[in-house]
Design a protein around this motif. Structure first.
Motif, PDB file in Angstrom:
ATOM      1  N   ILE A  88      39.569  38.835  41.307  1.00 48.70           N
ATOM      2  CA  ILE A  88      38.999  40.036  41.735  1.00 48.70           C
ATOM      3  C   ILE A  88      39.649  41.250  40.721  1.00 48.70           C
ATOM      4  O   ILE A  88      38.725  42.283  40.282  1.00 48.70           O
ATOM      5  CB  ILE A  88      39.476  40.509  43.275  1.00 48.70           C
TER       6      ILE A  88
ATOM      7  N   ASP B   3      25.392  41.980  50.909  1.00 46.65           N
ATOM      8  CA  ASP B   3      24.440  42.325  49.919  1.00 46.65           C
ATOM      9  C   ASP B   3      23.281  41.416  49.707  1.00 46.65           C
ATOM     10  O   ASP B   3      23.182  40.314  50.585  1.00 46.65           O
ATOM     11  CB  ASP B   3      25.323  42.107  48.681  1.00 46.65           C
TER      12      ASP B   3
ATOM     13  N   LYS C  76      20.434  38.194  38.768  1.00 40.71           N
ATOM     14  CA  LYS C  76      21.222  39.490  38.778  1.00 40.71           C
ATOM     15  C   LYS C  76      21.581  39.696  37.189  1.00 40.71           C
ATOM     16  O   LYS C  76      22.389  40.680  36.567  1.00 40.71           O
ATOM     17  CB  LYS C  76      22.588  39.461  39.286  1.00 40.71           C
TER      18      LYS C  76
ATOM     19  N   PRO D  89      38.326  42.546  35.128  1.00 40.32           N
ATOM     20  CA  PRO D  89      37.059  43.446  34.994  1.00 40.32           C
ATOM     21  C   PRO D  89      35.954  42.362  34.370  1.00 40.32           C
ATOM     22  O   PRO D  89      34.702  42.692  34.628  1.00 40.32           O
ATOM     23  CB  PRO D  89      37.423  44.103  34.052  1.00 40.32           C
TER      24      PRO D  89
ATOM     25  N   HIS E  88      32.966  38.421  37.944  1.00 38.08           N
ATOM     26  CA  HIS E  88      31.996  38.757  38.847  1.00 38.08           C
ATOM     27  C   HIS E  88      32.256  38.075  40.270  1.00 38.08           C
ATOM     28  O   HIS E  88      31.754  36.766  40.200  1.00 38.08           O
ATOM     29  CB  HIS E  88      30.552  38.703  38.508  1.00 38.08           C
TER      30      HIS E  88
ATOM     31  N   ASP F  47      32.923  41.646  44.367  1.00 40.28           N
ATOM     32  CA  ASP F  47      31.571  42.269  43.637  1.00 40.28           C
ATOM     33  C   ASP F  47      30.344  41.910  44.366  1.00 40.28           C
ATOM     34  O   ASP F  47      29.463  42.923  44.311  1.00 40.28           O
ATOM     35  CB  ASP F  47      31.402  41.687  42.095  1.00 40.28           C
ATOM     36  N   SER F  48      30.262  40.892  44.939  1.00 33.87           N
ATOM     37  CA  SER F  48      29.193  40.987  45.980  1.00 33.87           C
ATOM     38  C   SER F  48      29.157  39.996  47.111  1.00 33.87           C
ATOM     39  O   SER F  48      30.090  38.879  46.953  1.00 33.87           O
ATOM     40  CB  SER F  48      27.999  40.007  44.944  1.00 33.87           C
TER      41      SER F  48
ATOM     42  N   GLY G  21      37.395  44.760  46.766  1.00 33.20           N
ATOM     43  CA  GLY G  21      37.075  44.700  45.339  1.00 33.20           C
ATOM     44  C   GLY G  21      35.964  43.535  45.013  1.00 33.20           C
ATOM     45  O   GLY G  21      35.957  43.389  43.847  1.00 33.20           O
TER      46      GLY G  21
ATOM     47  N   ARG H 170      34.497  44.205  50.480  1.00 37.72           N
ATOM     48  CA  ARG H 170      33.876  45.230  49.786  1.00 37.72           C
ATOM     49  C   ARG H 170      35.018  46.138  49.114  1.00 37.72           C
ATOM     50  O   ARG H 170      34.983  46.208  47.825  1.00 37.72           O
ATOM     51  CB  ARG H 170      32.719  46.082  50.275  1.00 37.72           C
TER      52      ARG H 170
END
Lengths: 387, 594, 156
Positions: free
Chosen positions: B220, B413, B349, B223, B226, B265-266, B263, B260
């Motif tokens: 998480i 999501d 995506k 960066p 994902h 992403d989905s 952190g 969420r």
């Protein structure tokens, strides 16, 4: 020795009747209820150590309605200092099997087992020979009862009757919760009578000589005769049949080496009696005995003795219940710590307290009885534990 | 019914004959502490913590094991009892690794609670903890730390009585007595199914799931990664228990928000692939039926059995290796999700699948193992990177410092976040069967399954094995061969019941076409990764919540899920098609039985 | 030599394919080769339809059911208090010396394993030991040497 009340008797090891299993044959002419009443009348108590009235146990089994019942002879004597069952099975197995068969006759059981401790495995061939004679005799007398040998595998706790049954069922020898008792729910869930080797031998002798004669032996509250396994610092080690009711001093005089400091009565699960208490009766209050008697003279370190016992208990606990599994380890480590100075002498009192907790909370007789020897040795030989 | 009267702490009470002292005391709200006792298991009577005093008896009695008797006068809190209990708890502590601060079960440990309650003095006794005990971390799912074991044998009884696996046993005796596997082999080498039921019933930290949340936090925080999380249906009805809610509270919306905020992403839903499972597995069933009924193909195995539960799958691989043909070839929803996350989702995506970290939040310990099965890499990557339990996830929420109760409710999501009520009920025993029947009946007849509100109640409930039969009438032309067929189905939960079903199959006496089997009692709501403690009452409340969630869904049949329609149109093509075969189906292997 | 599967078959015939056949089977295997191997336990478990862990758990409870390989002759010296009082330590030392192993070990030739046991029920004739199932009593360092020599000669 005018004052010595110690009386030897010779009933259990007396010679056999002429024809094999004659006592059994004769007893089978009696009413079943008469046999049971005679046993109750004799005052015979279980000779394994727990001391339950034998006649009553038989009566309960006879009253069970199940068509499938079992008779088990507990020959798993593993108590250090006990070897009387071995001698009985070597010298008079016929009396033991007769006792089992009489039990079968009065209770309706058809299958019997001799649960023989693994250490006695070398006796199996000769016992099987005798069993052939027995099984043939039973058939001749019209008794539908067969005995076979079940060999133990090496576990002291299997001397406890429910652990013994678990072991026969192919499991770990862990004692069961009670109730239910084996008389209602024993081997394979069926009513089961478990008696000690000496108990069965005694029942057949009571059937032979009669309750009155048997009862005349001993004192008012301790009837009959008893086998004592005597070992340790004694010039007369071995199995001796004695009338009940003698004082320890009588006993020491007869069997000690002249320098006796303490007597362990009832094996390591029993009490250690110091010289100053020798004037008490050998089977005092709550002091039933399997007859294992170890004699220690003044050269012996009672610390070593207790250490040996505790080592034994810590190994032979089945391990399932907390007070026994951990308590035995604590007592062992505890006396080591006091001896080495890591714990103060007052810690011995904490340990005695712990042993009392073990007595009232352990699942079976093993953990419950550790306090007997533990407290009696610490209380009477405290200095030896410390210095 | 015979009743008896006895006195407990001065109160006279009448109970049915055979009631234990412990049960009798409970009736009048007298709490007696216990350790080895567990409602789901038979009586052991070995910890001795529950001892009570019976007047006129010198020895104390274990209240869990001793039946109440007429006229007993019982004291549950006398000085004698308290002193004895304190000694016993002290003994357990003396045998225990007391590094509580570093224990996963810190603050949720029955021994710790009792030690605190009795104010146990750690110096009272010497430590008899065995030195040099190593922790068995060989299994993907379960860790065993003997230094925390109090030898209550709950795990042994769980594995034997509930699961009929018997991977655990008491070994040795005396001070050497311990809980062991066969020959004390590492967990990954024995018959263990990873179901984790032993973990749920362990009173201490001796048996825990292997934890992977640190790796998840790592991802998480990275960066370049994902992170995609999917949560199983039964997590949302149990997670609340760890965060201050009553048992049986649904926390779906807050759970999604929490992810969420952490952190992720989905935030996606395993219920989506549960719906997908129904399409694939339903078609597999219909195909098998067609081959058997219409074509008379003898090579096809019926009954077909569900394969969603990885504990069950490993069980059949170990115990009935010659009957693997009965298992549906469908992967579990978790593994379908993983395979699609790194293919379909990545494609849609525009994310490089190598950067996707897919995390599954599961009620399960066996899912960890499943995620690590070597064949579970059909996306070209590890399909699922980490499988966490509900418990681990609850802990992560705490670590994140979230005020969970005050979070707003938000929705999953998209894509792979849409689901139906049919996907939700996968979380309770009977749910997969019900979901499959809702869809299969509709596909074959064009009509809704003939039960009020689509609630197929005969397959619901708590009986270990439940059977039902549904007569198929009014088939659409292409399914004519099924006209009038009585479809016999069965549902089993708890591996002990699975064994009964399999024994029937092995004996050639099974009358069923389709069977749902879940490894855990109650299904996933009672899974080995769910909050501790567990008992029948807790499981019933979670189950109730699952069916509430289903009723609250606008769509309640898997084939009507628009995202399902979409994935077939845009990616998979058709059920049981080429892509499905590659990504959504799997194979099984024979395993040894020790 | 009797195969393990034959032993199992024989005992199952006698006691049924039931748990109660377990100890007789384990004992027979121990009588045959002094220990029960992993693969034997797996085989027994299969035959009785119980788990291998249960077989192991049961076997490990009993001190005569070894699950590790032992020598042809397992010597078990009684360590109970009376045998200790009568000189068990010297006997043990003599055994260690003559066998050139420590307690718990097996000789290199695989002939003898040296163990201790709790009470053997020979307290009046201690120190005592068993070699397999044969008891030896009133042991002295000298008698121990003789006994071991006898066994060695027997094998030769």
């Amino acid at each position: 020795m005018a004052n010595n009340q110690l009386k030897r008797v010779d009933i259990i090891f007396s010679p056999y009747s002429v024809a094999p299993y004659e006592i059994l044959r004769l007893t089978m002419h009696k009413e079943k209820s008469d046999v049971i009443n005679e046993l109750i009348e004799s005052g015979l108590r279980g000779r394994g150590g727990a001391g339950f009235p034998t006649g009553l146990k038989w009566k309960y089994l006879a009253a069970e309605q199940d068509s499938e019942k079992y008779i088990i002879c507990n020959a798993d004597e593993g108590e250090p200092g006990t070897f009387k069952d071995r001698k009985l099975l070597v010298e008079v197995p016929r009396k033991v099997f007769s006792g089992m068969a009489i039990a079968a006759y009065v209770t309706g059981a058809k299958i019997g087992f001799l649960y023989l401790r693994r250490e006695y495995r070398n006796l199996i061939p000769q016992l099987n020979k005798e069993l052939d004679i027995f099984n043939e005799s039973a058939k001749k007398f019209g008794l539908d009862f067969k005995i076979s040998i079940f060999s133990g595998s090496g576990a002291y706790v299997c001397g406890e009757e429910t652990a013994l049954i678990e072991s026969m069922e192919g499991k770990r020898g862990e004692p069961r919760n009670k109730p239910p008792f084996p008389i209602q729910n024993g081997y394979l869930g069926k009513p089961t009578l478990v008696n000690n080797v000496e108990t069965f031998a005694s029942t057949s002798m009571i059937c032979r000589i009669g309750a009155d004669k048997y009862k005349a032996l001993g004192t008012d509250d301790q009837h009959g005769s008893k086998l004592f396994s005597i070992s340790g610092d004694s010039p007369k080690e071995g199995v001796h049949e004695l009338e009940l009711g003698m004082k320890i001093s009588d006993f020491v005089e007869e069997f000690g080496d002249g320098d006796t400091k303490a007597v362990q009565i009832g094996g390591v699960a029993g009490f250690c009696i110091p010289r100053k208490q020798f004037e008490t009766s050998i089977i005092g209050e709550g002091n039933t005995t399997g007859g294992a008697t170890m004699i220690f003279n003044s050269t012996r370190s009672m610390y070593n003795v207790l250490h040996n016992y505790l080592d034994f208990f810590a190994e032979e606990s089945c391990g399932q219940c907390t007070p026994c599994r951990v308590g035995t380890q604590q007592l062992l480590k505890g006396i080591e710590a006091v001896k080495s100075g890591k714990k103060p002498a007052s810690y011995l009192d904490d340990l005695i307290k712990l042993s009392k907790t073990m007595q009232i909370t352990s699942k079976c007789g093993l953990g419950q009885s550790v306090t007997n020897s533990f407290a009696s040795i610490i209380e009477n030989f405290r200095e030896e534990m410390i210095y | 019914m015979t009743t008896i009267k006895l006195k407990i702490d001065g109160h006279t009470i009448e109970v049915e004959k055979g009631t234990t002292i412990l049960e009798a005391a409970k009736k009048i709200n007298v709490k007696i502490p216990t350790l080895c006792h567990h409602e789901d298991l038979c009586v052991a009577g070995n910890c001795r913590v529950c001892v009570v005093e019976v007047k006129n008896r010198h020895r104390l009695e274990a209240s869990c094991a001793v039946p109440a008797e007429e006229g007993m006068d019982i004291l549950t809190n006398s000085a004698k009892v308290r002193n004895a209990r304190k000694d016993i708890v002290s003994l357990l502590v003396s045998e225990h690794n007391t590094q509580c601060t570093t224990c996963y079960r810190n603050t949720n440990c029955e021994l710790q609670d009792l030690a605190a309650e009795y104010n146990v003095d750690g110096n009272r006794f010497l430590s008899v903890l065995k030195p040099n005990l190593s922790i068995d971390k060989s299994s993907w799912s379960i860790e065993k730390d003997d230094s925390k074991c109090i030898r209550c044998q709950r795990c042994v009884r769980t594995c034997a009585e509930l699961q009929h696996v018997n991977a655990l046993t008491a070994a040795n005796k005396g001070h050497e007595m311990k809980i062991a596997t066969f020959m004390d082999l590492p967990f990954n080498e024995v018959v263990c199914t990873n179901c984790g039921q032993c973990v749920n019933r362990c009173p201490t930290g001796a048996l825990t799931e292997r934890r992977y949340f640190d790796q998840v936090w790592e991802a998480i925080g990275d960066p370049n990664k994902h992170v995609v999380m999917n949560t199983a249906p039964s997590v949302r009805v149990a997670l609340g228990e760890m965060l201050g809610y009553e048992v049986g509270t649904r926390v779906t919306g807050k759970m999604v928000t929490a992810m969420r905020k952490m952190g992720v992403d989905s935030v996606l839903d395993t219920d989506f692939t549960a719906d997908l499972t129904i399409i694939e597995e339903g078609n597999e069933l219909l195909t098998r039926l067609k081959k058997v009924v219409k074509d008379g193909d003898k090579s096809i195995k019926l009954p077909m059995i569900t394969s969603c539960s990885p504990g069950w799958v490993k069980f059949i691989e170990h115990m009935f290796p010659n009957h693997l043909g009965h298992l549906s070839t469908c992967k579990s929803p978790q593994q379908m999700f993983g395979a699609l996350a790194k293919t379909y989702y990545a494609e849609k995506k525009g994310i490089d699948p190598k950067d996707i970290v897919s995390v599954a939040i599961m009620p399960c310990a066996a899912k960890k193992y499943e995620a690590n099965r070597p064949e579970m890499n059909s996306s070209g990557y590890r399909d699922i990177d980490a499988g966490l339990t509900t418990r681990e996830f609850g802990l992560m929420i705490k670590q994140a410092g979230l005020d969970f109760k005050n979070l707003e409710d938000t929705a999953f999501d998209s894509i792979m976040g849409e689901s139906t009520g049919a996907g939700v009920i996968f979380g309770a025993t009977g749910g997969v069967m019900e979901a499959a029947l809702r869809t299969a009946y509709a596909v074959v007849t064009g009509r809704k399954v003939p039960f009020e509100n689509l609630n197929i109640t005969p397959v619901r409930g708590t009986d270990g094995i439940r059977a039902a039969s549904i007569k198929i009438e009014g088939c659409l032309p292409e399914w004519n061969f099924l006209e009038g067929v009585e479809l016999n189905v069965a549902v089993a939960h708890g591996l002990k019941n699975a064994r009964v079903i399999m024994d029937e199959i092995a004996a050639g006496k099974s009358k069923y076409h389709f069977i749902e089997i879940m490894a855990c009692p109650g299904g996933c709501i009672g899974g080995g990764g769910q909050p501790i403690p567990t008992n029948a009452e807790i499981r019933a409340k979670r189950t109730k919540a699952i069916y509430e969630e289903d009723m609250g869904k606008p769509i309640r049949m898997s084939h009507e899920n628009p995202e399902i329609t979409q994935i077939y149109e845009e990616f998979l093509g058709e059920p049981l098609g080429h892509k499905s075969h590659d990504l959504l189906h799997t194979h099984y292997q024979k395993r040894h039985r020790h | 030599m009797l195969e393990i599967s034959e032993i199992i078959q024989e005992k199952v015939a006698e006691h049924g394919r039931e748990r109660k056949a377990l100890l007789p089977i384990l004992q027979s295997i121990v009588n045959l080769k002094n220990y029960i191997a992993d693969k034997d336990m797996v085989q027994i478990a299969e035959a009785l339809d119980i788990s291998a862990a249960d077989v192991y758990g049961t076997a490990s409870f009993y001190s005569f059911l070894e699950t590790e390989e032992k020598g042809k002759y397992v010597i078990r010296v009684c360590k109970s208090i009376t045998c200790e009082m009568k000189g068990k330590h010297c006997v043990l030392k003599a055994l260690e010396d003559t066998l050139k192993v420590k307690l718990g070990e097996t000789t290199h030739d695989g002939l003898f394993s040296l163990e201790q046991a709790n009470c053997l029920g020979l307290c009046d004739v201690g120190p005592a030991m068993l070699i397999n199932e044969q008891p030896y009593t009133k042991l002295t360092p000298d008698s121990v040497h003789e006994i071991i020599t006898e066994y060695r000669n027997k094998v030769k």
